[in-house]
Motif scaffolding. Structure first.
Motif, PDB file in Angstrom:
ATOM      1  N   GLU A   1       3.447  10.242  -9.321  1.00  0.00           N
ATOM      2  CA  GLU A   1       2.754  10.464 -10.587  1.00  0.00           C
ATOM      3  C   GLU A   1       1.926  11.747 -10.535  1.00  0.00           C
ATOM      4  O   GLU A   1       1.885  12.516 -11.506  1.00  0.00           O
ATOM      5  CB  GLU A   1       1.857   9.263 -10.902  1.00  0.00           C
ATOM      6  CG  GLU A   1       1.025   9.396 -12.160  1.00  0.00           C
ATOM      7  CD  GLU A   1       1.843   9.474 -13.430  1.00  0.00           C
ATOM      8  OE1 GLU A   1       1.263   9.844 -14.472  1.00  0.00           O
ATOM      9  OE2 GLU A   1       3.056   9.172 -13.388  1.00  0.00           O
ATOM     10  N   LYS A   2       1.270  11.963  -9.397  1.00  0.00           N
ATOM     11  CA  LYS A   2       0.481  13.192  -9.232  1.00  0.00           C
ATOM     12  C   LYS A   2       1.378  14.422  -9.315  1.00  0.00           C
ATOM     13  O   LYS A   2       1.032  15.416  -9.983  1.00  0.00           O
ATOM     14  CB  LYS A   2      -0.248  13.156  -7.883  1.00  0.00           C
ATOM     15  CG  LYS A   2      -1.097  14.390  -7.619  1.00  0.00           C
ATOM     16  CD  LYS A   2      -1.740  14.317  -6.241  1.00  0.00           C
ATOM     17  CE  LYS A   2      -2.558  15.583  -5.954  1.00  0.00           C
ATOM     18  NZ  LYS A   2      -3.121  15.580  -4.590  1.00  0.00           N
TER      19      LYS A   2
ATOM     20  N   HIS B   1       0.833  -1.203   0.000  1.00  0.00           N
ATOM     21  CA  HIS B   1       0.000   0.000   0.000  1.00  0.00           C
ATOM     22  C   HIS B   1       0.871   1.258   0.000  1.00  0.00           C
ATOM     23  O   HIS B   1       0.588   2.221  -0.725  1.00  0.00           O
ATOM     24  CB  HIS B   1      -0.914   0.013   1.222  1.00  0.00           C
ATOM     25  CG  HIS B   1      -2.188  -0.745   1.033  1.00  0.00           C
ATOM     26  ND1 HIS B   1      -3.165  -0.348   0.154  1.00  0.00           N
ATOM     27  CD2 HIS B   1      -2.647  -1.894   1.606  1.00  0.00           C
ATOM     28  CE1 HIS B   1      -4.171  -1.209   0.188  1.00  0.00           C
ATOM     29  NE2 HIS B   1      -3.886  -2.151   1.050  1.00  0.00           N
TER      30      HIS B   1
ATOM     31  N   HIS C   1       2.414   1.779  -3.403  1.00  0.00           N
ATOM     32  CA  HIS C   1       1.419   2.302  -4.325  1.00  0.00           C
ATOM     33  C   HIS C   1       1.099   3.774  -4.020  1.00  0.00           C
ATOM     34  O   HIS C   1       0.900   4.573  -4.939  1.00  0.00           O
ATOM     35  CB  HIS C   1       0.132   1.472  -4.251  1.00  0.00           C
ATOM     36  CG  HIS C   1       0.187   0.215  -5.065  1.00  0.00           C
ATOM     37  ND1 HIS C   1       0.968  -0.870  -4.713  1.00  0.00           N
ATOM     38  CD2 HIS C   1      -0.427  -0.133  -6.229  1.00  0.00           C
ATOM     39  CE1 HIS C   1       0.811  -1.819  -5.614  1.00  0.00           C
ATOM     40  NE2 HIS C   1      -0.015  -1.395  -6.536  1.00  0.00           N
ATOM     41  N   ARG C   2       1.083   4.113  -2.717  1.00  0.00           N
ATOM     42  CA  ARG C   2       0.813   5.494  -2.337  1.00  0.00           C
ATOM     43  C   ARG C   2       1.923   6.407  -2.829  1.00  0.00           C
ATOM     44  O   ARG C   2       1.660   7.490  -3.382  1.00  0.00           O
ATOM     45  CB  ARG C   2       0.674   5.605  -0.816  1.00  0.00           C
ATOM     46  CG  ARG C   2       0.161   6.955  -0.333  1.00  0.00           C
ATOM     47  CD  ARG C   2       0.086   7.008   1.180  1.00  0.00           C
ATOM     48  NE  ARG C   2       1.410   7.130   1.764  1.00  0.00           N
ATOM     49  CZ  ARG C   2       2.029   8.300   1.944  1.00  0.00           C
ATOM     50  NH1 ARG C   2       1.438   9.443   1.594  1.00  0.00           N
ATOM     51  NH2 ARG C   2       3.217   8.352   2.481  1.00  0.00           N
ATOM     52  N   GLN C   3       3.181   5.968  -2.641  1.00  0.00           N
ATOM     53  CA  GLN C   3       4.312   6.768  -3.090  1.00  0.00           C
ATOM     54  C   GLN C   3       4.308   6.918  -4.603  1.00  0.00           C
ATOM     55  O   GLN C   3       4.585   8.001  -5.141  1.00  0.00           O
ATOM     56  CB  GLN C   3       5.630   6.133  -2.622  1.00  0.00           C
ATOM     57  CG  GLN C   3       5.889   6.239  -1.126  1.00  0.00           C
ATOM     58  CD  GLN C   3       6.003   7.677  -0.658  1.00  0.00           C
ATOM     59  OE1 GLN C   3       6.428   8.556  -1.400  1.00  0.00           O
ATOM     60  NE2 GLN C   3       5.617   7.932   0.588  1.00  0.00           N
TER      61      GLN C   3
ATOM     62  N   TYR D   1       1.700   6.791  -6.521  1.00  0.00           N
ATOM     63  CA  TYR D   1       0.593   7.697  -6.854  1.00  0.00           C
ATOM     64  C   TYR D   1       1.007   9.149  -6.634  1.00  0.00           C
ATOM     65  O   TYR D   1       0.750  10.016  -7.483  1.00  0.00           O
ATOM     66  CB  TYR D   1      -0.630   7.364  -5.998  1.00  0.00           C
ATOM     67  CG  TYR D   1      -1.694   8.438  -6.012  1.00  0.00           C
ATOM     68  CD1 TYR D   1      -2.551   8.586  -7.101  1.00  0.00           C
ATOM     69  CD2 TYR D   1      -1.824   9.327  -4.939  1.00  0.00           C
ATOM     70  CE1 TYR D   1      -3.514   9.591  -7.125  1.00  0.00           C
ATOM     71  CE2 TYR D   1      -2.779  10.330  -4.959  1.00  0.00           C
ATOM     72  CZ  TYR D   1      -3.624  10.456  -6.047  1.00  0.00           C
ATOM     73  OH  TYR D   1      -4.566  11.450  -6.075  1.00  0.00           O
ATOM     74  N   LEU D   2       1.670   9.438  -5.489  1.00  0.00           N
ATOM     75  CA  LEU D   2       2.077  10.808  -5.198  1.00  0.00           C
ATOM     76  C   LEU D   2       3.111  11.308  -6.201  1.00  0.00           C
ATOM     77  O   LEU D   2       3.080  12.467  -6.618  1.00  0.00           O
ATOM     78  CB  LEU D   2       2.637  10.892  -3.772  1.00  0.00           C
ATOM     79  CG  LEU D   2       1.621  10.673  -2.643  1.00  0.00           C
ATOM     80  CD1 LEU D   2       2.323  10.670  -1.291  1.00  0.00           C
ATOM     81  CD2 LEU D   2       0.534  11.745  -2.679  1.00  0.00           C
TER      82      LEU D   2
END
Length: 361
Positions: A264-265, A254, A257-259, A261-262
């Motif tokens: 990519e954002k 998780h 995936h969070r890192q 996502y951040l």
């Protein structure tokens, strides 16, 4: 299913779609006027129910020889009533109930039309001795906090999942990261020498009996042999992980995936900022090329007395302000802007556009 059976089912529902292999119905109001478990025991092998408020149910019927109590003991199913396996006179009945997710049930309505095809393979896998369906049920109990942290997984992993098992994980709304953690390890597949050793260990009389049952159409022979083969090779299986270890692995996934996502954002936001800055520079350069004509175009657009004209005039004024800042001519810009505002102070839509772009307080 015979014609007589189909006629009997038609008495239950006049509008259901009934074929030699299935019974499908959709209700806007009311519900099926029959007990699905009784229908399953008499006519079918699988039942899928999906309600608009998010509740889902899967029933699977198996012959008596397809499972044993020893098979089920390892999965600790009695610790959670979400997945129930019970014996009936006709064999085994697997009952999986998924309660609605209060946050997503109404926003993501599922009409249930795709689940039967996606889950149908589970029964054949069970008949072939693949018990990973029950591991997923155990994992479901883990996710809901029904299993102790020190408890060991019932199988040494479940990877790689079949498409039907992956569909079941989605049907149960299992945490994908928890499923991935469980699937990173798998039960050791018996090697050829182990299979040969197992076959050699069977008494000749028992082999003859198994062949006879197979020729007579007993579909449970494969599952029985697979189960006994696993037991025969059990001493060499991989070590089993604890619930705590699986959760740690899932939480790490998780976080990755969070890192991701951040990152990519952040990348997308940087690209957006760069694109906006490039567009701003292009507009300012255009205003510079126009020179005095830019101010004339502002007055022309205001003179149209239309919302679109006011918007275009305000946008061009914003570009002229940026140009004035670059050239150090803010005072001259403010003087001309104030004259325009004073002349058109009754045009409220125009003034609103100026306020929107920060040209007026």
């Amino acid at each position: 299913m015979s014609v007589d059976d189909q006629q009997a089912l038609r008495a239950i529902s006049s509008r259901a779609r009934i074929t030699a292999t299935g019974f499908t119905n959709h209700y806007e109001w009311g519900n099926l006027k029959a007990d699905p478990t009784r229908l399953l025991q008499r006519y079918f092998d699988l039942h899928v129910y999906v309600a608009m408020w998010g509740y889902k149910r899967l029933l699977i019927r198996l012959p008596r020889m397809a499972l044993s109590l020893t098979d089920l003991d390892a999965f600790q199913l009695d610790e959670c009533d979400l997945l129930e396996v019970r014996q009936t006179p006709e064999g085994w009945l697997i009952d999986i109930d998924v309660e609605a997710d209060e946050e997503a049930a109404w926003d993501e309505f599922d009409d249930g039309s795709s689940w039967m095809g996606a889950l149908a393979g589970l029964r054949q896998e069970l008949l072939a001795g693949d018990l990973r369906l029950f591991y997923l049920g155990w994992l479901w109990a883990v996710q809901l906090g029904y299993v102790r942290e020190e408890a060991l997984e019932p199988l040494p992993g479940i990877g790689p999942l079949t498409p039907s098992q992956q569909a079941l994980a989605e049907f149960m709304a299992l945490d994908p990261m928890l499923v991935d953690a469980a699937a990173e390890s798998s039960e050791k597949v018996p090697a050829g020498s182990e299979v040969e050793g197992f076959i050699a260990s069977l008494p000749l009389q028992e082999k003859d009996a198994l062949l006879r049952r197979l020729l007579e159409g007993d579909g449970s022979v494969t599952a029985e042999l697979q189960r006994r083969l696993r037991q025969h090779c059990q001493t060499e299986q991989s070590p089993r992980r604890s619930v705590a270890e699986l959760k740690i692995q899932a939480n790490a996934s998780h976080e990755r995936h969070r890192q991701a996502y951040l990152e990519e954002k952040s990348r997308r936001e940087a690209e957006q900022v760069a694109a906006e800055e490039k567009l701003r520079q292009e507009r300012v350069a255009q205003a510079a090329r126009l020179g005095e004509r830019a101010w004339q175009e502002v007055l022309s657009q205001i003179g149209r007395r239309q919302p679109k004209g006011y918007e275009m005039a305000a946008g061009l004024l914003a570009d002229l302000r940026e140009l004035a800042i670059e050239r150090g001519e803010q005072a001259a810009f403010e003087e001309r802007l104030n004259r325009i505002v004073a002349e058109h102070r009754r045009k409220e839509r125009f003034l609103e556009q100026l306020q929107r772009l920060g040209l007026l307080p």
